[in-house]
Design an enzyme around this catalytic site. Structure first.
Site, PDB file in Angstrom:
ATOM      1  N   ASP A   1     -12.748  -2.142   2.274  1.00 25.17           N
ATOM      2  CA  ASP A   1     -11.932  -2.334   3.462  1.00 25.17           C
ATOM      3  C   ASP A   1     -11.099  -1.068   3.670  1.00 25.17           C
ATOM      4  O   ASP A   1     -11.185  -0.120   2.875  1.00 25.17           O
ATOM      5  CB  ASP A   1     -11.049  -3.573   3.301  1.00 25.17           C
ATOM      6  CG  ASP A   1     -10.718  -4.245   4.616  1.00 25.17           C
ATOM      7  OD1 ASP A   1     -10.918  -3.618   5.681  1.00 25.17           O
ATOM      8  OD2 ASP A   1     -10.239  -5.391   4.596  1.00 25.17           O
TER       9      ASP A   1
ATOM     10  N   GLU B   1      -7.479  -1.123   5.153  1.00 24.67           N
ATOM     11  CA  GLU B   1      -6.022  -1.256   5.174  1.00 24.67           C
ATOM     12  C   GLU B   1      -5.372  -0.974   3.817  1.00 24.67           C
ATOM     13  O   GLU B   1      -4.203  -0.602   3.759  1.00 24.67           O
ATOM     14  CB  GLU B   1      -5.623  -2.657   5.655  1.00 24.67           C
ATOM     15  CG  GLU B   1      -5.872  -2.913   7.132  1.00 24.67           C
ATOM     16  CD  GLU B   1      -7.269  -3.460   7.404  1.00 24.67           C
ATOM     17  OE1 GLU B   1      -7.525  -3.881   8.548  1.00 24.67           O
ATOM     18  OE2 GLU B   1      -8.099  -3.463   6.462  1.00 24.67           O
TER      19      GLU B   1
ATOM     20  N   HIS C   1     -14.858  -3.140   6.899  1.00 18.02           N
ATOM     21  CA  HIS C   1     -13.678  -3.057   7.774  1.00 18.02           C
ATOM     22  C   HIS C   1     -14.101  -3.043   9.241  1.00 18.02           C
ATOM     23  O   HIS C   1     -15.015  -2.302   9.620  1.00 18.02           O
ATOM     24  CB  HIS C   1     -12.877  -1.793   7.476  1.00 18.02           C
ATOM     25  CG  HIS C   1     -11.760  -1.573   8.469  1.00 18.02           C
ATOM     26  ND1 HIS C   1     -10.613  -2.336   8.469  1.00 18.02           N
ATOM     27  CD2 HIS C   1     -11.633  -0.702   9.500  1.00 18.02           C
ATOM     28  CE1 HIS C   1      -9.817  -1.937   9.447  1.00 18.02           C
ATOM     29  NE2 HIS C   1     -10.422  -0.956  10.102  1.00 18.02           N
TER      30      HIS C   1
ATOM     31  N   HIS D   1      -6.349  -5.674   1.445  1.00 19.23           N
ATOM     32  CA  HIS D   1      -4.987  -6.006   1.874  1.00 19.23           C
ATOM     33  C   HIS D   1      -4.696  -7.472   1.594  1.00 19.23           C
ATOM     34  O   HIS D   1      -5.613  -8.265   1.351  1.00 19.23           O
ATOM     35  CB  HIS D   1      -4.826  -5.743   3.376  1.00 19.23           C
ATOM     36  CG  HIS D   1      -5.849  -6.474   4.201  1.00 19.23           C
ATOM     37  ND1 HIS D   1      -5.729  -7.801   4.547  1.00 19.23           N
ATOM     38  CD2 HIS D   1      -7.041  -6.052   4.713  1.00 19.23           C
ATOM     39  CE1 HIS D   1      -6.787  -8.174   5.250  1.00 19.23           C
ATOM     40  NE2 HIS D   1      -7.602  -7.126   5.365  1.00 19.23           N
TER      41      HIS D   1
ATOM     42  N   HIS E   1      -3.331  -9.569   6.924  1.00 20.61           N
ATOM     43  CA  HIS E   1      -3.961 -10.465   7.889  1.00 20.61           C
ATOM     44  C   HIS E   1      -5.135 -11.142   7.191  1.00 20.61           C
ATOM     45  O   HIS E   1      -5.463 -10.810   6.054  1.00 20.61           O
ATOM     46  CB  HIS E   1      -4.429  -9.720   9.148  1.00 20.61           C
ATOM     47  CG  HIS E   1      -5.543  -8.748   8.897  1.00 20.61           C
ATOM     48  ND1 HIS E   1      -5.326  -7.473   8.403  1.00 20.61           N
ATOM     49  CD2 HIS E   1      -6.879  -8.868   9.036  1.00 20.61           C
ATOM     50  CE1 HIS E   1      -6.478  -6.844   8.268  1.00 20.61           C
ATOM     51  NE2 HIS E   1      -7.446  -7.676   8.635  1.00 20.61           N
TER      52      HIS E   1
ATOM     53  N   GLU F   1      -8.635 -12.837   2.762  1.00 20.67           N
ATOM     54  CA  GLU F   1      -9.936 -12.210   2.545  1.00 20.67           C
ATOM     55  C   GLU F   1     -10.234 -12.049   1.051  1.00 20.67           C
ATOM     56  O   GLU F   1     -11.384 -12.197   0.616  1.00 20.67           O
ATOM     57  CB  GLU F   1      -9.988 -10.868   3.268  1.00 20.67           C
ATOM     58  CG  GLU F   1      -9.953 -11.023   4.783  1.00 20.67           C
ATOM     59  CD  GLU F   1      -9.746  -9.717   5.520  1.00 20.67           C
ATOM     60  OE1 GLU F   1     -10.179  -8.663   5.012  1.00 20.67           O
ATOM     61  OE2 GLU F   1      -9.148  -9.745   6.617  1.00 20.67           O
TER      62      GLU F   1
END
Length: 279
Positions: A12, A14, A65, A109, A121, A139
């Site tokens: 990802d 972030e 991502h 994240h 998020h 996630e």
């Protein structure tokens, strides 16, 4: 006779060192191209670590991502294979279905509602919270449980301090690499990218070498799922799907998945419905 391991890296953006703001993670935004290079460099560091521990490992990288087209293919370590593009059935952890011995989560994240945490998020801004059998899952939790469905342990995560703590709560034996300390949703004290990459390489080698000591996170089905959505209109649309129902109130959809793959696909569907604007 022994076979060399297959290692999947889900990447990802972030949770990559130096990245703190949405404009750095969205295509066309300020510094997005720099973020792509930073992301690719941290993925390469993880690949190097895997191959330090297992020189003949089969390494698969899932770009996980946004559009799933962020890692720069020409700059990726040529010994790894890259999964890119969407949609795909297992989304962020595509490749598990091909067989894997360990999963590494790079640049992750924290879940929606966690904080202070950088760019926290769950899947998209359309989702406010996900609960599996009543327990919140972002996630990290969803992907770790999907890996467990295939008998694959999550042995490493890199990201901010909150994301690292989120995995350790689920998998205490996993290795974590804190590349930044969150000050808020869009602020952090971050390591220099070169330092983060060196730490990640060492940690990936350690994690892969001791993968047999890390048990997969298994969540036996059926699994009761609750998803809080930002838009009541999305809830209206979701109730058109067989098996999906509206919980008391305006913003929660419930369904039951027979296993974690079915749960994962259901959450993905709700995310996609959240992109549809009212007519």
């Amino acid at each position: 006779m022994t076979t060399e391991p297959t290692v999947l890296i889900s990447a990802d953006m972030e949770g990559i060192s130096g990245i703190v703001h949405p404009t750095e993670t969205n295509p066309g935004g300020y510094d997005y191209e720099r973020s792509r290079r930073l992301m690719t460099a941290e993925v390469n560091a993880a690949i190097l670590g895997v191959l330090d521990a297992e020189p003949d490992a089969d390494v698969l990288v899932a770009d996980a991502h946004g559009p799933f087209r962020n890692v720069l293919p020409e700059e990726l370590d040529r010994r790894a294979r890259l999964v890119r593009g969407r949609p795909r059935p297992l989304s962020m952890v595509a490749g598990l279905e091909m067989g894997a011995d360990a999963l590494l989560l790079v640049g992750y994240h924290a879940r929606a509602g966690a904080g202070p945490a950088v760019l926290a998020h769950t899947m998209s801004d359309a989702v406010l919270d996900v609960r599996l059998n009543g327990r919140p899952a972002g996630e990290i939790g969803l992907n770790t449980a999907v890996a467990g469905h295939f008998g694959v342990p999550v042995v490493l995560l890199s990201g901010d301090d909150v994301a690292c703590a989120e995995l350790r709560d689920l998998v205490p034996d996993a290795v974590t690499v804190e590349v930044k300390c969150a000050l808020g949703q869009a602020a952090a004290v971050t390591l220099h990218p070169g330092e983060a990459q060196e730490r990640l390489r060492r940690a990936a080698a350690t994690a892969v070498a001791r993968r047999a000591e890390v048990p997969p996170l298994t969540l036996a089905g059926p699994v009761d799922v609750e998803v809080d959505l930002y838009s009541p209109t999305t809830v209206d649309q979701a109730t058109l799907v067989p098996g999906f129902a509206r919980a008391p109130g305006a913003r929660t959809v419930t369904f039951t998945g027979q296993d974690m793959v079915e749960v994962y696909r259901g959450v993905q569907l709700l995310v996609q419905l959240g992109q549809i604007k009212p007519g």
